[in-house]
Scaffold this motif. Structure first.
Motif, PDB file in Angstrom:
ATOM      1  N   ALA A   1       4.991 -67.738   5.024  1.00 34.53           N
ATOM      2  CA  ALA A   1       3.892 -68.672   4.771  1.00 34.53           C
ATOM      3  C   ALA A   1       3.816 -69.749   5.847  1.00 34.53           C
ATOM      4  N   ALA A   2       4.970 -70.113   6.407  1.00 41.31           N
ATOM      5  CA  ALA A   2       4.998 -71.191   7.394  1.00 41.31           C
ATOM      6  C   ALA A   2       4.610 -70.716   8.785  1.00 41.31           C
ATOM      7  N   PHE A   3       5.020 -69.504   9.157  1.00 45.00           N
ATOM      8  CA  PHE A   3       4.912 -69.104  10.559  1.00 45.00           C
ATOM      9  C   PHE A   3       4.115 -67.822  10.815  1.00 45.00           C
ATOM     10  N   ALA A   4       3.564 -67.204   9.764  1.00 43.54           N
ATOM     11  CA  ALA A   4       2.825 -65.959   9.979  1.00 43.54           C
ATOM     12  C   ALA A   4       1.564 -66.192  10.810  1.00 43.54           C
ATOM     13  N   LYS A   5       0.874 -67.312  10.554  1.00 41.91           N
ATOM     14  CA  LYS A   5      -0.360 -67.617  11.287  1.00 41.91           C
ATOM     15  C   LYS A   5      -0.299 -69.056  11.787  1.00 41.91           C
ATOM     16  N   PRO A   6       0.523 -69.300  12.807  1.00 39.68           N
ATOM     17  CA  PRO A   6       0.685 -70.685  13.283  1.00 39.68           C
ATOM     18  C   PRO A   6      -0.581 -71.213  13.937  1.00 39.68           C
ATOM     19  N   THR A   7      -0.814 -72.494  13.784  1.00 33.90           N
ATOM     20  CA  THR A   7      -1.950 -73.157  14.407  1.00 33.90           C
ATOM     21  C   THR A   7      -1.432 -74.235  15.356  1.00 33.90           C
ATOM     22  N   LEU A   8      -2.318 -74.670  16.264  1.00 35.33           N
ATOM     23  CA  LEU A   8      -1.923 -75.672  17.250  1.00 35.33           C
ATOM     24  C   LEU A   8      -1.537 -76.985  16.573  1.00 35.33           C
ATOM     25  N   VAL A   9      -2.273 -77.347  15.542  1.00 28.44           N
ATOM     26  CA  VAL A   9      -1.960 -78.548  14.768  1.00 28.44           C
ATOM     27  C   VAL A   9      -1.367 -78.089  13.434  1.00 28.44           C
ATOM     28  N   PRO A  10      -0.043 -78.214  13.268  1.00 28.95           N
ATOM     29  CA  PRO A  10       0.587 -77.686  12.051  1.00 28.95           C
ATOM     30  C   PRO A  10       0.177 -78.454  10.805  1.00 28.95           C
ATOM     31  N   ARG A  11      -0.026 -77.706   9.730  1.00 25.46           N
ATOM     32  CA  ARG A  11      -0.351 -78.303   8.436  1.00 25.46           C
ATOM     33  C   ARG A  11       0.423 -77.582   7.344  1.00 25.46           C
ATOM     34  N   GLY A  12       0.606 -78.259   6.240  1.00 21.38           N
ATOM     35  CA  GLY A  12       1.198 -77.635   5.065  1.00 21.38           C
ATOM     36  C   GLY A  12       2.566 -77.038   5.328  1.00 21.38           C
ATOM     37  N   MET A  13       2.715 -75.752   4.997  1.00 17.25           N
ATOM     38  CA  MET A  13       3.991 -75.067   5.126  1.00 17.25           C
ATOM     39  C   MET A  13       4.443 -74.977   6.580  1.00 17.25           C
ATOM     40  N   GLN A  14       3.488 -74.795   7.486  1.00 17.82           N
ATOM     41  CA  GLN A  14       3.874 -74.744   8.897  1.00 17.82           C
ATOM     42  C   GLN A  14       4.476 -76.069   9.338  1.00 17.82           C
ATOM     43  N   ASN A  15       3.892 -77.160   8.898  1.00 23.67           N
ATOM     44  CA  ASN A  15       4.415 -78.477   9.254  1.00 23.67           C
ATOM     45  C   ASN A  15       5.834 -78.660   8.725  1.00 23.67           C
ATOM     46  N   ALA A  16       6.063 -78.269   7.455  1.00 24.14           N
ATOM     47  CA  ALA A  16       7.398 -78.376   6.866  1.00 24.14           C
ATOM     48  C   ALA A  16       8.389 -77.479   7.602  1.00 24.14           C
ATOM     49  N   GLY A  17       7.950 -76.253   7.926  1.00 16.92           N
ATOM     50  CA  GLY A  17       8.821 -75.325   8.631  1.00 16.92           C
ATOM     51  C   GLY A  17       9.202 -75.839  10.011  1.00 16.92           C
ATOM     52  N   GLU A  18       8.260 -76.430  10.713  1.00 17.18           N
ATOM     53  CA  GLU A  18       8.555 -76.943  12.050  1.00 17.18           C
ATOM     54  C   GLU A  18       9.494 -78.151  12.001  1.00 17.18           C
ATOM     55  N   ILE A  19       9.381 -78.959  10.958  1.00 15.88           N
ATOM     56  CA  ILE A  19      10.296 -80.098  10.804  1.00 15.88           C
ATOM     57  C   ILE A  19      11.734 -79.609  10.650  1.00 15.88           C
ATOM     58  N   VAL A  20      11.911 -78.583   9.809  1.00 13.10           N
ATOM     59  CA  VAL A  20      13.257 -78.028   9.611  1.00 13.10           C
ATOM     60  C   VAL A  20      13.753 -77.386  10.907  1.00 13.10           C
ATOM     61  N   TYR A  21      12.866 -76.655  11.585  1.00 10.05           N
ATOM     62  CA  TYR A  21      13.248 -75.999  12.848  1.00 10.05           C
ATOM     63  C   TYR A  21      13.687 -77.026  13.879  1.00 10.05           C
ATOM     64  N   LEU A  22      12.913 -78.074  14.054  1.00 11.60           N
ATOM     65  CA  LEU A  22      13.245 -79.093  15.055  1.00 11.60           C
ATOM     66  C   LEU A  22      14.531 -79.819  14.694  1.00 11.60           C
ATOM     67  N   PHE A  23      14.744 -80.031  13.404  1.00  8.23           N
ATOM     68  CA  PHE A  23      15.976 -80.701  12.980  1.00  8.23           C
ATOM     69  C   PHE A  23      17.204 -79.878  13.368  1.00  8.23           C
ATOM     70  N   ILE A  24      17.187 -78.586  13.072  1.00  4.92           N
ATOM     71  CA  ILE A  24      18.332 -77.731  13.405  1.00  4.92           C
ATOM     72  C   ILE A  24      18.465 -77.573  14.916  1.00  4.92           C
ATOM     73  N   ARG A  25      17.352 -77.453  15.605  1.00  4.31           N
ATOM     74  CA  ARG A  25      17.418 -77.297  17.062  1.00  4.31           C
ATOM     75  C   ARG A  25      18.007 -78.524  17.738  1.00  4.31           C
ATOM     76  N   ASP A  26      17.535 -79.699  17.332  1.00  4.42           N
ATOM     77  CA  ASP A  26      17.931 -80.930  18.029  1.00  4.42           C
ATOM     78  C   ASP A  26      19.259 -81.494  17.548  1.00  4.42           C
ATOM     79  N   GLN A  27      19.611 -81.262  16.278  1.00  2.00           N
ATOM     80  CA  GLN A  27      20.836 -81.843  15.734  1.00  2.00           C
ATOM     81  C   GLN A  27      22.011 -80.874  15.691  1.00  2.00           C
TER      82      GLN A  27
END
Length: 262
Positions: free
Chosen positions: A51-77
């Motif tokens: 639901a978060a990454f099947a159809k990503p958009t340039l401006v993340p919303r909803g599940m994509q936004n939540a998924g990217e927050i988790v991704y960036l957290f694990i990547r950076d931390q």
């Protein structure tokens, strides 16, 4: 442990909380409620990722936004501090590991489920063994079999005789026994103890306020409920922290195998 009030006895929850028989008579011994919950959680995580990454958009919303927050957290931390330029390559493993452990941990505070999967030692053991197989494989692949054990047992600057007699045996014991054991037990023990404490205070409050209410027992019951509520919030913090620490240690071990000079 028992608390006697009037003519009745309150029996605190014990190890029976973690004893799950097969789902039906004749079912395989391993087919229990925690296994079903674990598989369900894995499929739920796949659905959330889709639901978060099947159809990503340039401006993340909803599940994509939540998924990217988790991704960036694990990547950076987690990934970049320990893996450097190899971080992106290992992000699928680290992200999946963190999210699945976190979801399984959070099942301990979800109404109707209220059982953290990782309070069963078998599940953390599988995670830890997978991490250590990857660690040893990468170490041997990048350093060679002889080089891996030489770097492990004979660090630069340490006298060979001292390393052979004292350091090497201790390092081998740590690498192949102690480290994977503590990696698994740290996660298991926190989830096990937290679930047991929450069950105790919840059961005590229910028993004192509903099943056997008394004037003397009511204040203790109210206190038990308040402690259970406060501990639920604290337990959620620990559930997140243990998922983070397990993933961080996995990244550290992989980074050490890839870059032993560090």
């Amino acid at each position: 442990m028992a608390i006697r009030l009037a003519d009745d006895v309150f029996r605190a929850p014990g190890l029976e909380l973690f004893d799950f028989p097969p789902l039906w008579s004749g079912a395989p011994f391993w087919l229990t409620k925690p296994v079903v919950m674990a598989v369900t959680g894995a499929f739920l995580l796949c659905a959330l990722a889709w639901a978060a990454f099947a159809k990503p958009t340039l401006v993340p919303r909803g599940m994509q936004n939540a998924g990217e927050i988790v991704y960036l957290f694990i990547r950076d931390q987690v990934a970049r501090p320990f893996l450097g330029k190899d971080a992106d390559r290992w992000m699928p493993l680290l992200l999946s590991l963190f999210c699945l452990i976190l979801l399984w941990n959070f099942m301990g505070v979800i109404p109707g489920i209220q059982f953290p999967i990782n309070s069963h030692i078998a599940f953390p053991i599988v995670f830890a063994l997978a991490a250590y197989v990857i660690k040893i494989y990468l170490g041997i692949r990048h350093q060679g079999l002889v080089g891996y054990f030489r770097n492990l047992m004979f660090p630069p600057g340490l006298p060979k005789a001292l390393a052979l007699v004292l350091y090497a045996p201790l390092e081998l014991l740590y690498t192949f026994v102690t480290a994977p054991f503590t990696h698994a037990v740290r996660l298991f023990a926190n989830m096990f103890a937290g679930h047991l404490l929450l069950a105790f205070f919840s059961a005590a409050g229910f028993w004192l306020l509903y099943e056997h209410p008394t004037v003397a027992g009511a204040p203790v019951g109210l206190l038990s409920v308040a402690v259970a509520v406060a501990m639920t919030g604290f337990e959620m913090f620990l559930q997140f922290l243990q998922a983070f620490l397990f993933t961080m240690l996995t990244a550290m071990y992989i980074g050490g195998a890839l870059h032993p000079e560090h």
